[in-house]
Structures are given as C-alpha cells and as structure tokens.
Design a protein around this motif. Structure first.
Motif, PDB file in Angstrom:
ATOM      1  N   ILE A   4      39.559  38.513  10.566  1.00 59.71           N
ATOM      2  CA  ILE A   4      40.907  39.019  10.253  1.00 59.71           C
ATOM      3  C   ILE A   4      41.834  39.019  11.465  1.00 59.71           C
ATOM      4  CG2 ILE A   4      40.091  40.434   8.346  1.00 59.71           C
ATOM      5  CD1 ILE A   4      40.354  42.877  10.118  1.00 59.71           C
ATOM      6  N   ALA A  63      43.509  44.637   7.365  1.00 64.61           N
ATOM      7  CA  ALA A  63      43.882  43.337   6.811  1.00 64.61           C
ATOM      8  C   ALA A  63      45.104  43.387   5.914  1.00 64.61           C
ATOM      9  CB  ALA A  63      42.698  42.747   6.038  1.00 64.61           C
ATOM     10  N   GLN A  79      43.752  32.867  10.492  1.00 68.22           N
ATOM     11  CA  GLN A  79      44.761  33.496   9.640  1.00 68.22           C
ATOM     12  C   GLN A  79      45.981  32.610   9.414  1.00 68.22           C
ATOM     13  OE1 GLN A  79      44.420  36.290   7.844  1.00 68.22           O
ATOM     14  NE2 GLN A  79      42.319  36.194   8.593  1.00 68.22           N
TER      15      GLN A  79
END
Length: 680
Positions: free
Chosen positions: A135, A21, A141
C-alpha cells in the motif's frame, strides 16, 4: 486490550490496513471533476471499459461506438463496470466516484490477502511487511490504484488465489468441494486478465501433481525449456547489436516454445531424468550423463517436429543451428535447475515415479481443479465466436499485428537479446525500481553495453539462490518455496516470454501485476530475514533500525507524493471534456468522428459518435479491413464523417497514411489535435 496489542491482532491489523489504504481513495472520490479525472483516470484505455459498460447498461450490447460489436477487453472487469456505469445516464461523473471507492476496497483487500498469504508461508512479521510495502509502494500504487483499468481487480483476485493455495497446501488432504472452489478461483483469475493463463496453468499443474514430491522438477523443467528456446533464437539471430526482426521466425520460435514446454518435461519423466536429481549427491557423472542423453533425445525430437512443420508449410524455413543452440542452452538450464532444487527435495529418497493410486489422485485433482477453468474457457470462446466472430480478443490480435509493421507509432517488438534482458528484469516493481533501475542508470552513465546491467542482476539473483540455503535465512527461503514461489515465478516468466516471442508491442505497466505480487513477497521475505538475524550476529540492531526507518520513509514519501498530486490538481480541468467541446463546436450532431484511441473523448462527447481507428476497441471485421489495406471501404460503409488526431499519426504513420492521405481535408486545429473532414 492495549492499543499495541490490538494492532498486533488480526482484527487490529486489518483495521490499520483499511485506515491507511482507504483515505486517499475516499478523498479522491469527492474531488472536483477535473482533479478526479486528471489524477485517477488519465489513461484512455480505461475509458474503453467505461464506454462499453455504459452501452451495455443502456441496452446497446458490447460495443464502443454503438455500431460494431467488440471483445477488446478483459471480461470480468467489464462486467463489474456495467452496474457502476449504468449511473452515467444520470450523471457522467458519478460512476467515477463510485469506482474510486471500489478501487480503494480492492487495494485494501489485496494488502490483506498478501498479509495472510505471506504470514502463512513465512512469518507474521513478513506478512505485515508485505501488506505495508504493497500500500505504500509508489511503483505499485501508480498502477494498481489509478487509471481505472483491470489491474486493481487482477491484483485482488491473484492475491486471494495465492492465499487460498498456500492455506490448502498446509492441509493434509483436500475435499472435492475445496478443489472445485480452488478451480473456480483459478477461472476468476483467468477472466480478470486473460494472460494470467500462464500463472494459472503453472500453479494448477503444481497442485495437480501434489501427490508427487518431485513436482518442483516438472515446473522448473518447463521454465528451463521455455527460456532455452528464447535464448537459442536470440543467440543465433539477435545477439549484441543485431536484431531478430522477422515475424515468421518469431512464429517459429513461439511454436518451438510451446512444443519444448510440453514435450521435454514428459520426456524427462519417462527417461528417468527426475530420478537423477535424487542421485545427484551420489554420482555426479551418472547424473550429467543421463541429463546429456535425455536433452539430446529431446532436441532430436523437437528438431524433427520443426522440420516436419516446415515441410508441410505450417512454419517458414529457419536456421537448423537453432536446434543446436536449443540443445546447449537447455542442457545448461536443466542442470542449473536441478542444482538449485536438489537440496529442496525432501526426504532424501522419494519415489521418482508415481504409483497407480497416486496417478488416480492426480487425475482426480486434474478433473476438479481444471474443470471450472476449462468449462469457463469453452464458454468464453463460444460466446466470442458467436457475437464477435473471433475466438481471441481483437485488441491482442491488433497489437501483435502492429509488431509486424514498420514506421508505426506504436513501437517495435523486442528483437535483440539486450532489450529482451532489459525488458525481462524491469517488470518486477518495486524490486526493479529499488535495485535494477539505479544499476542500469549507473551503467548507462559509464557507457556500458546495453543489457550488461540486466546480466549482472540476473547473475546476482542466481548466485543468491545457490547460496541461500547456507545462510541464516534458510527457514525464510524454504518457507517462500512452500509458499508457491516456484510455480508463481514460473508463470510470471512464461507470461513475459509469450509477449517476447509473439511479436507483441505497446505493452502496458498493468500487464505485470503478478510480477508485482511476487516481487513484494520476495522483498517481504528478505526483510523478514534481516529482522530475524540471530542476536549473536553483529549489526542486528542496526539492521532492524534501518528497516523501520526505510519503511517509515516509504510511507511518508507515498503520502507526500499522492496528496501533493491531489493538491496541485485541484484547479485542473477535465482534458476529455475540452476535446469533446472542440469537436462539438466544429461538427454537427449525429456525426461520426474517427480517432486513434478516443476512449475518454467518446465517453464525454454529446450527440456524436467516436469510432476507434486503431481497432483496439473496434470489431474483428474492422481489424481485417485495416490489416488488408481496405479500411476506406469500411469507413464508407459505416458513414465516417471526420477524422481527429495528430497530423503525424493520421497523415504519415502506418497504417493510416495510405488510407487518409488523399481523403481528408483540414477543418480546424487545437493543441490536442487536428480535425479533418473525411471524403470517401
């Protein structure tokens, strides 16, 4: 310890999540200014926080322009931004580099809390899937890890709250300290985004009623009653090809929504409808008769209440047939909810009413769980009223007011059933991107009626819920139920209905973070069910291979897309600096320039002040002037010198055309907008 064993351990998986991440955020933190701003901070809304935080750090108070106090932001993220943007007095870009790392840490923390929560509720494998999907999912995201708004903090606190609740749910009893900590976490979730109040209220009610086995019924009843109100108004006033575009009737719908969600669950309890769910398998006729009488009584009381409110001029006149629609839809939804839940209530016989010791425990739970939230809410409202002159954030009031305007550039409220269904199904990324959007595109290509794809998806979901207990993933289904999906999903849907019925416009994708978390948890549960198909079932190996190939493809697509975006933006320029340079060239130092939006330009502009014209980050006083058509008086009082923006926005759109039409003269024009001199 072998590497594979290490990655299977808690410490090893934590290390892997941070390793996956963080690099994108660490690399981005050291990008050139243009690439960093254009890639990660391209939304003007984030700069509202940044400029207010900068002004607070420099001692000017909670203000965007240094003149008017404002409360048009969510408080917790603003407080976090204050120490970061204190560095802006030394370097305007350094705070963005620090904030990028903070967002990365919040994102990794969210994935880890998801892993813990889903591992406890379903299985370790499902927990790992949830973290990896979070992630690596681009729809997630693009909202959570970018733009600089409160979404990253909101996701982190929501996931921590869900994880804490699931862990405590598995304990036989709670200490007072645990209840206060849980109530404090609920308060933090609320202050991360104020519309989290629906999720917080739903989950907190669920926790307060823990001594009672039938708490499932109360939560589902609240949801069914709220949905029935929305459907009754749409079916009567805004069905296919017809628009329910009437602010006063929307206000009536919102009042009925609140009244039904509060009154009907209490009435159902008092009239024994909750006991009827235990008798469902014994006497269907008795169950439906009790349901019919209880629903009819509730509709009569709600109808009488609405008529009284109308007679006292609190509410406008509304079609009486809406009460009939509400009765029918509520009856059907309550019946559906009980059919879905009747297999979930275990053991087969439980007390339908709380005994006195259980009521005492419920009251204690309410005191300690609600105490921190109520005290925090009272303090927040008091501070708002004292320094901003209004209880609620001005930005929300303005967006609701926009919904009442015609020919505004800010969009229209949801006014028809097809658009409401489409809106409600599309706010669950990444599931909506994986399932709903392709189906909707296919239906659109066929020329199918609007909303048909949403009806198909909703029907399919209900069918799965009805059939799921009979499938091989029954354990996963029940685990997810224990893992708070009932109150979580209820809170998410109530939040949507609030915006839907409250004439709200200009919704943004970061409003739906709770929906993202619930969708990821659901997706992880489904994928875990695929992995755990019994060995005797044909196709298990093929299903598992497909799953791991899909996860690998998802990760590859994520890294390819994000790193590709960064590579192509290395030569980009900071668009806000370019606009600021244009304004500095054509205005004198000390000028006040009005802009709709103006967050990014206001942050980078030197020796001049940007006044926010749309009011989202302005004062409540300005909003009243704007709403009442007296904005020119406010501009004259504060000394507005120039107006900058799109000619259509300034000269033709409501509410600006009537204010600026005869009071501005063009000075200069650029690709991004036109600069006008303002003449009072």
């Amino acid at each position: 310890m072998k590497p594979f064993q290490f990655l299977n351990s808690t410490a090893g998986f934590t290390f892997m999540i941070v390793l996956l991440a963080m690099p994108i955020f660490l690399i981005s933190a050291f990008l050139p200014e243009g690439a960093l701003i254009s890639t990660f901070y391209s939304r003007d809304d984030a700069f509202y926080y940044f400029q207010v935080a900068r002004n607070v750090a420099e001692g000017h108070g909670f203000t965007f322009d240094g003149i008017a106090v404002t409360n048009g932001f969510h408080p917790l993220w603003a407080l976090i931004c204050i120490p970061i943007f204190a560095f802006a007095r030394h370097d305007l870009i350094l705070p963005f580099r620090i904030l990028t790392v903070v967002l990365g840490l919040l994102n990794a923390g969210t994935a880890l809390f998801l892993h813990r929560a889903v591992s406890q509720a379903v299985s370790t494998t499902a927990g790992k899937i949830a973290a990896l999907v979070w992630i690596f999912s681009m729809p997630v995201q693009m909202v959570i890890g970018r733009d600089g708004v409160e979404a990253g903090l909101n996701a982190f606190l929501l996931s921590a709250f869900i994880s804490m609740v699931i862990r405590l749910e598995q304990e036989p009893g709670w200490t007072t300290r645990q209840k206060i900590l849980l109530g404090s976490m609920a308060a933090l979730v609320f202050f991360a985004r104020l519309d989290n109040i629906f999720l917080v209220a739903s989950v907190t009610l669920w926790l307060i009623l823990r001594p009672w086995q039938l708490r499932y019924v109360v939560i589902v009843d609240i949801l069914a009653c709220a949905i029935s109100v929305a459907l009754s108004f749409y079916l009567r006033l805004g069905t296919w090809g017809q628009n329910f575009y009437n602010f006063e009737l929307h206000r009536a719908a919102f009042y009925l929504f609140l009244a039904a969600a509060c009154l009907r669950p209490i009435l159902n309890y008092c009239l024994g409808l909750d006991q009827a769910i235990l008798e469902f398998n014994g006497s269907r006729k008795a169950f439906f008769l009790r349901l019919l009488l209880t629903t009819l009584t509730g509709s009569a009381l709600l109808g009488g209440l609405m008529i009284v409110l109308q007679a006292t001029a609190i509410l406008p006149a509304f079609p009486r047939s809406i009460i009939l629609f509400e009765f029918v839809t509520c009856f059907l939804l309550l019946a559906l909810g009980r059919i879905l839940l009747q297999r979930r209530i275990t053991p087969p016989r439980v007390e339908s009413h709380l005994a006195r010791p259980e009521w005492i425990q419920v009251l204690k739970n309410a005191l300690f769980l609600l105490g921190p939230l109520v005290l925090g809410l009272i303090g927040y409202l008091a501070i708002n009223l004292a320094y901003a002159g209004t209880l609620a954030p001005v930005s929300g009031q303005i967006k609701q007011w926009w919904g009442q305007l015609e020919f505004t550039v800010y969009g229209l409220p949801v006014t028809a059933l097809p658009s409401a269904l489409d809106f409600g199904v599309s706010i669950w990324p990444p599931l909506s991107q994986l399932i709903y959007f392709p189906i909707r595109s296919y239906f659109d290509a066929l020329g199918a009626p609007s909303g048909l794809a949403a009806i198909l998806v909703i029907t399919a979901c209900l069918a799965i819920l009805l059939l799921a207990p009979r499938t091989d993933v029954r354990a996963t289904s029940r685990g997810l139920g224990t893992g708070m999906l009932v109150p979580l999903a209820t809170g998410c849907i109530l939040q949507f209905l609030y915006y839907d019925l409250n004439y709200y416009v200009a919704h943004q994708e970061w409003y739906w973070v709770a929906q993202m978390l619930v969708a990821v948890i659901l997706l992880a549960g489904v994928l875990d069910g695929i992995i755990n198909i019994p060995p005797t079932t044909g196709g298990k190996l093929a299903a598992q291979m497909f799953l791991w190939i899909a996860c690998s493809t998802l990760g590859f697509h994520f890294f390819w897309h994000l790193y590709g975006n960064i590579a192509t933006s290395l030569e980009a320029h900071n668009p806000y600096r370019q606009e600021a340079a244009f304004l500095e060239e054509h205005t004198e130092p000390g000028s006040m320039i009005g802009m709709t939006g103006g967050g990014g330009v206001g942050y980078f502009l030197q020796d001049r002040v940007i006044m926010n014209l749309d009011g989202l980050i302005n004062s409540y006083e300005y909003f009243r002037y704007l709403r009442d058509g007296r904005a020119s008086g406010y501009y004259a009082r504060v000394g507005l010198d120039y107006v900058y923006g799109s000619p259509y926005m300034i000269l033709e759109s409501i509410p600006y055309a009537s204010t600026f039409g005869d009071h501005v003269h063009e000075i200069a024009s650029a690709r991004t907008g036109t600069l006008y001199e303002y003449v009072p």
